[in-house]
Design a protein around this motif. Structure first.
Motif, short mmCIF file in Angstrom:
data_model
loop_
_atom_site.label_atom_id
_atom_site.label_comp_id
_atom_site.label_asym_id
_atom_site.label_seq_id
_atom_site.Cartn_x
_atom_site.Cartn_y
_atom_site.Cartn_z
N VAL A 293 0.94 -0.25 -9.24
CA VAL A 293 1.21 1.03 -8.58
C VAL A 293 0.54 1.05 -7.22
O VAL A 293 -0.45 0.35 -6.99
CB VAL A 293 0.71 2.22 -9.44
N ASN A 294 1.06 1.88 -6.32
CA ASN A 294 0.46 2.01 -4.98
C ASN A 294 -0.56 3.15 -4.97
O ASN A 294 -0.76 3.86 -5.96
CB ASN A 294 1.53 2.18 -3.91
N CYS B 275 5.95 2.51 -8.51
CA CYS B 275 5.55 1.78 -9.71
C CYS B 275 6.43 0.55 -9.85
O CYS B 275 7.66 0.65 -9.85
CB CYS B 275 5.69 2.70 -10.94
N VAL C 155 -0.65 -2.77 -3.74
CA VAL C 155 -0.55 -2.24 -5.10
C VAL C 155 -1.65 -2.82 -5.97
O VAL C 155 -2.26 -3.85 -5.64
CB VAL C 155 0.84 -2.53 -5.72
#
Length: 399
Positions: free
Chosen positions: A192-193, A125, A162
């Motif tokens: 985020v990923n 994140c 991301v």
């Protein structure tokens, strides 16, 4: 700092990032202990005299290990003691100048290799003030052509793989304080990923009103407990292209059904649905098929003679063909799920489409719904019931 203290208490926050505190290093301990006496704290005064980023957490709930720090970010491995969360968090406060900001993008590119952390296998994140935006509609006021800062930020986001975590609340997160000709921009975000979306698939972020600041504070929710639900029936292109597809549909449709025309139609459709579900089970998991075919080819090639025999060449070609076919079917599925335009990215296509699927699901998921009485529902059962009640009241019930 009274506003920050009240904000942490009101929102029951146990892990936080504070940016642009304007607190001198010698006052850090006193101020931070007053904000949250039970918190442990990290800062980046060693990289900037202003200590532009503070990280604070309830040490009875969280364990935090610093991975890497700079003037523009603090990156940490964060774990909850109850085992419910294990992830990497990067708190960001980017420089205003586009040239100075390039050091941040480079740091983020190199974080995995330099920090010794596999960011593909851990939820990641990235949150904070990026001092750049990704699209024209994320800024008011006149825009002068394609912004270099925007292009570099967009390139970084694409390279890192991301996407924006689903958010609610304020779209523009910053304003310049100009009352007569205000400038509003989306400078603050939570990225985020794909692994984050897989592990915390019900997570979201809320951008709240600015309060005393010129930025909107963000509160991340990791999500409610999962409820097992039945997914709606879908037909994907790889199934339509199966050699037995038309035969299976024809056999199911040709079954004799007695009754009214409407009953016969719905019964035949149900029969086709069940037949296609069976065919889909026979096809199996396409991702597992790709992994198995890739492993078979790797095992075979690792035991080849220095000069392969004719039979070995034939076998290798067969295994290559098998892997190519599996990759094509997987790619067809992922492309259809992602609903994006084709990009010619070679063998990396499937990972790109997989991340796009995750990103699209993250954007479209419904985590809460407010009913006519103002009550907010968060469970799948209550959300579905509220939606049904709303449309029932709107259109009525058919006799």
């Amino acid at each position: 700092m009274a506003f920050v203290k009240d904000f942490i208490s009101t929102n029951k926050i146990s892990f936080c990032a504070l940016l642009e505190t304007h607190v001198k290093k010698e006052n850090f301990g006193f101020i931070s202990s007053n904000i949250a006496p039970r918190f442990s704290w990290l800062n980046n005064y060693d990289f900037h005299y202003n200590g532009r980023i503070w990280l604070g957490w309830d040490s009875s709930l969280w364990k935090v290990n610093l991975i890497r720090a700079s003037a523009q970010h603090l990156s940490c491995l964060v774990s909850r003691f109850d085992g419910s969360c294990n992830c990497v968090v990067t708190a960001i406060y980017a420089y205003n100048d586009v040239i100075d900001r390039r050091a941040l993008w480079t740091d983020l590119y190199n974080l995995s290799s330099d920090g010794g952390i596999d960011l593909d296998s851990l939820p990641w994140c990235l949150l904070g003030d990026f001092n750049a935006f990704l699209a024209d509609d994320e800024s008011t006021g006149a825009q002068h052509g394609r912004n270099v800062a925007m292009m570099e930020f967009k390139h970084c986001v694409q390279q890192l793989g991301v996407t924006d975590l689903q958010y609610r609340g304020k779209f523009f997160t910053w304003w310049d304080g100009n009352i007569s000709e205000p400038l509003h921009r989306k400078l603050d975000r939570v990225l985020v990923n794909a692994k984050w979306l897989e592990v915390f698939d019900l997570s979201s972020v809320t951008f709240l009103p600015r309060g005393l600041s010129d930025h909107s504070p963000a509160v991340i929710h990791l999500g409610v407990p999962k409820t097992r639900i039945c997914k709606p029936f879908q037909i994907f292109n790889h199934l339509i292209e199966h050699e037995d597809f038309l035969k299976v549909v024809a056999m199911a449709w040709d079954l004799d059904v007695a009754g009214s025309p409407w009953f016969r139609l719905t019964s035949k459709l149900k029969g086709v649905k069940h037949a296609l579900k069976s065919l889909n089970r026979e096809v199996g998991n396409l991702h597992q098929e790709v992994n198995a075919a890739r492993q078979d080819l790797a095992d075979f090639q690792s035991h080849l003679n220095i000069v392969p025999t004719y039979s070995q060449c034939v076998e290798e070609r067969s295994l290559i063909s098998k892997l190519g076919s599996a990759l094509l079917k997987e790619e067809t599925l992922l492309k259809q799920k992602s609903r994006i335009n084709w990009l010619n990215k070679g063998d990396g296509n499937n990972r790109y489409f997989f991340n796009s699927c995750k990103g699209r699901w993250n954007t479209n998921k419904l985590l809460s719904l407010e009913d006519d009485l103002g009550v907010i529902h968060t469970t799948h059962k209550d959300i579905s019931r509220t939606a049904v009640e709303y449309f029932t009241n709107l259109v009525g019930v058919m006799d």
